[in-house]
Design an enzyme around this catalytic site. Structure first.
Site, PDB file in Angstrom:
ATOM      1  N   ASP A   8       0.862  -1.172   0.000  1.00  0.00           N
ATOM      2  CA  ASP A   8       0.000   0.000   0.000  1.00  0.00           C
ATOM      3  C   ASP A   8       0.907   1.233   0.000  1.00  0.00           C
ATOM      4  O   ASP A   8       2.098   1.137   0.314  1.00  0.00           O
ATOM      5  CB  ASP A   8      -0.894  -0.034   1.248  1.00  0.00           C
ATOM      6  CG  ASP A   8      -1.686   1.236   1.428  1.00  0.00           C
ATOM      7  OD1 ASP A   8      -2.435   1.598   0.498  1.00  0.00           O
ATOM      8  OD2 ASP A   8      -1.540   1.873   2.484  1.00  0.00           O
ATOM      9  N   ASP A  10      -0.186   5.178   0.882  1.00  0.00           N
ATOM     10  CA  ASP A  10      -0.440   6.125   1.969  1.00  0.00           C
ATOM     11  C   ASP A  10      -0.551   5.398   3.306  1.00  0.00           C
ATOM     12  O   ASP A  10      -1.358   4.485   3.456  1.00  0.00           O
ATOM     13  CB  ASP A  10      -1.751   6.885   1.716  1.00  0.00           C
ATOM     14  CG  ASP A  10      -1.711   7.717   0.458  1.00  0.00           C
ATOM     15  OD1 ASP A  10      -1.671   8.947   0.577  1.00  0.00           O
ATOM     16  OD2 ASP A  10      -1.706   7.138  -0.647  1.00  0.00           O
ATOM     17  N   ASP A 175      -1.650  -0.997   5.889  1.00  0.00           N
ATOM     18  CA  ASP A 175      -1.813  -0.333   7.186  1.00  0.00           C
ATOM     19  C   ASP A 175      -3.252  -0.270   7.652  1.00  0.00           C
ATOM     20  O   ASP A 175      -3.536   0.330   8.691  1.00  0.00           O
ATOM     21  CB  ASP A 175      -1.270   1.095   7.099  1.00  0.00           C
ATOM     22  CG  ASP A 175      -2.138   1.981   6.203  1.00  0.00           C
ATOM     23  OD1 ASP A 175      -2.312   1.640   5.015  1.00  0.00           O
ATOM     24  OD2 ASP A 175      -2.659   2.999   6.681  1.00  0.00           O
TER      25      ASP A 175
END
Length: 230
Positions: A8, A10, A175
């Site tokens: 991922d 961001d 995240d």
């Protein structure tokens, strides 16, 4: 060791919340709307820029998010927001500690690396370029690259096919609960960092296969990991 590492963007590779907040507030100011705090923006990141903007406008205007999504408001605001975000992109974001060292280590071992993000291509590529990360990745799949985006498994299955890799040979590092759901739907392992954007909830509650405190753990030798567990 996995042969394909999917990441991922961001909240995993780069902390982008400060500059996304700046771009959002620039847009809101131009529309004579109140500003929003960075803490709120961190909770809205993950579903793509359009959804983040819907949440921000709903928050400051009192209008329902569902109405904003369908009444043309976002269509009118997105071009201006895009200009603001491109202006701020790369200014106040920062690469998380150990990311570049870990990517170097994985690449040196022959692993293939890819990014899967819900951020649109016009924002993702400049961000990666400005932080010197673009050349690490053989493939970048953005929120508008394919007909579907996370948590749909399509971005991951696209990468598996592109690299001719089985699900058992790949791991997705993210995240958020969105990342965990995407990995589960595609049948790949999911490792998660605890410091990103998970809508204010601890990442452990999403049930990843493993929580890594830093990217350094990605390149630790298996023997060392066993010693740490002991």
């Amino acid at each position: 060791m996995y042969s394909l590492y999917l990441f991922d963007l961001d909240g995993t590779l780069v902390d982008t919340a400060p500059e996304i907040t700046d771009a959002t507030n620039a847009l809101l100011a131009s529309a004579r709307l109140p500003q929003v705090d960075e803490a709120l923006v961190r909770q809205w990141i993950g579903h793509g820029t359009r959804e983040l903007l819907a949440q921000a406008v709903a928050h400051v205007s009192g209008r329902a998010v569902d109405i904003l999504r369908g009444d043309g408001t976002l269509d009118a605001l997105m071009p201006a927001f895009s200009l603001h975000y491109l202006e701020h992109c790369g200014r106040r974001s920062r690469v998380y500690p150990q990311v570049e060292a870990a990517l170097d280590g994985l690449r040196d071992r022959g692993a293939r690396l890819a990014v899967i993000t819900n951020k649109e291509e016009r924002f993702a590529f400049p961000l990666l370029e400005r932080h010197g990360l673009r050349d690490y990745f053989q493939l970048v799949v953005c929120g508008d690259t394919l007909p579907a985006k996370k948590p749909d498994p399509m971005p991951i299955t696209h990468c598996l096919k592109r690299f001719s890799v089985s699900a058992a040979q790949a791991v997705f590092v993210g995240d958020s609960e969105i990342d965990v759901k995407t990995a589960r739907a595609a049948g790949v392992a999911c490792w998660a960092v605890p410091y990103g954007y998970n809508h204010g909830r601890p990442i452990q509650s999403a049930g990843p296969d493993r929580v890594i405190e830093s990217f350094a753990e990605l390149v630790e030798q298996p023997e060392r990991r066993l010693l740490l567990i002991d």
